[in-house]
Design an enzyme around this catalytic site. Sequence first.
Site, PDB file in Angstrom:
ATOM      1  CE1 TYR A   1      66.997 131.619  87.973  1.00 42.09           C
ATOM      2  CE2 TYR A   1      66.118 130.466  86.069  1.00 42.09           C
ATOM      3  CZ  TYR A   1      66.011 131.467  87.012  1.00 42.09           C
ATOM      4  OH  TYR A   1      64.949 132.333  86.996  1.00 42.09           O
TER       5      TYR A   1
ATOM      6  CG  ASN B   1      65.617 130.447  81.253  1.00 47.63           C
ATOM      7  OD1 ASN B   1      65.957 130.526  80.076  1.00 47.63           O
ATOM      8  ND2 ASN B   1      64.379 130.185  81.614  1.00 47.63           N
TER       9      ASN B   1
ATOM     10  CG  HIS C   1      66.002 125.201  85.084  1.00 44.91           C
ATOM     11  ND1 HIS C   1      66.464 125.736  83.913  1.00 44.91           N
ATOM     12  CD2 HIS C   1      65.104 126.105  85.585  1.00 44.91           C
ATOM     13  CE1 HIS C   1      65.869 126.903  83.696  1.00 44.91           C
ATOM     14  NE2 HIS C   1      65.038 127.139  84.700  1.00 44.91           N
TER      15      HIS C   1
END
Length: 371
Positions: A184, A182, A179
């Site tokens: 993070y 977004n 990931h």
Amino acid sequence: MTTLFDPIAVGDLPLANRIVMAPLTRNRSPHAVPGDLSVTYYRQRATAGLIVTEATAITHQGQGYANVPGLYAPEQLAGWKKVTDAVHAEGGKIVVQLWHVGRISHTSLQPGGGKPVAPSAIRAKSKTFLVAADGSGSFAETSEPRALEQSEIAGIVQDFRRAAKAAIEVAGFDGVEIHGANGYLLDQFLRSGSNHRTDAYGGSIENRARFLFEVVEAVVGEVGAGRTGIRLSPVTPANDSSDPEPQPLFEHVASELGRYGLAYVHVIEGATGGARDFQQGERPFDYAAFKAAYRDAGGEGAWLVNNGYDRELAEAAVKTGRADLVAFGKLFIANPDLVRRLQQGTALNAPDSNTFYGGSSKGYTDYPTAA
């Protein structure tokens, strides 16, 4: 002519179709352990060519929301093993999204009530989801983070590596998705709005991307490139994510990713869950140039697109070769049999946004399939 329903090989994974279930945070894993509800939820959606699980924390420090799952304790891995077994029994493929939230967290969710970590001590203008003692859930402002010491970064890289290894060898996943989107932790390092460091991990584009590539190299070295994907969101403002010059930043990222042999690159187009034409900086983001930078650098992984796709838009993306795979999020929440509905042109259930985060089976496993 290529269609959404044609099979495709994605790295080491043979997929039955090109429809992907996007990662969707649902906050239904008390104590960070996927339970029987999660088993049912993912089993119901196993006809997707590929399921990407909800974002899953690689460590306790990586947690940012209440009741989201983890990959760092035996009971969490055992819970996920039940999920992967159920999906495989239905003939599906499933990868887990490896997550460290960085500054998008709250002291009540951190080990010892400590501050969340970030590239720089800049509080995000964002919220997280907390659960009270009575079981009720609510959103709260994120806590002020502390800047990671440079000496700590290598440890987080190893956390990603260990989580990837456990995901494959213990929990039974077919692969992992890093990931990097977004707002993070990995994305926080990439963007100048959240990264004000002056060491080897800050300043230039090359320095800000260093952490991301260290994680990619560690994960690929552990589980293999053919089982590794990555998610990126070049212009999303999610979680107070910002950079005035996303084009050169992400073309650099794409070019460097081209040498790793990844299974796929997962791209959020526009604002996550919002406008597809959202832009940061002075000009619209050129997604074709972004993809070309990856291909020109030798990247052969499948190109997975995401954000606001319906059947017509998805079919066009695959038909023209703009994308190899298309991810659907909210439509999969409300339609466990989405693949069949899209193939047959069946009417779709509407998702109930009141049940997206937290709760029970209502709005989670009780959406009807088509007759």
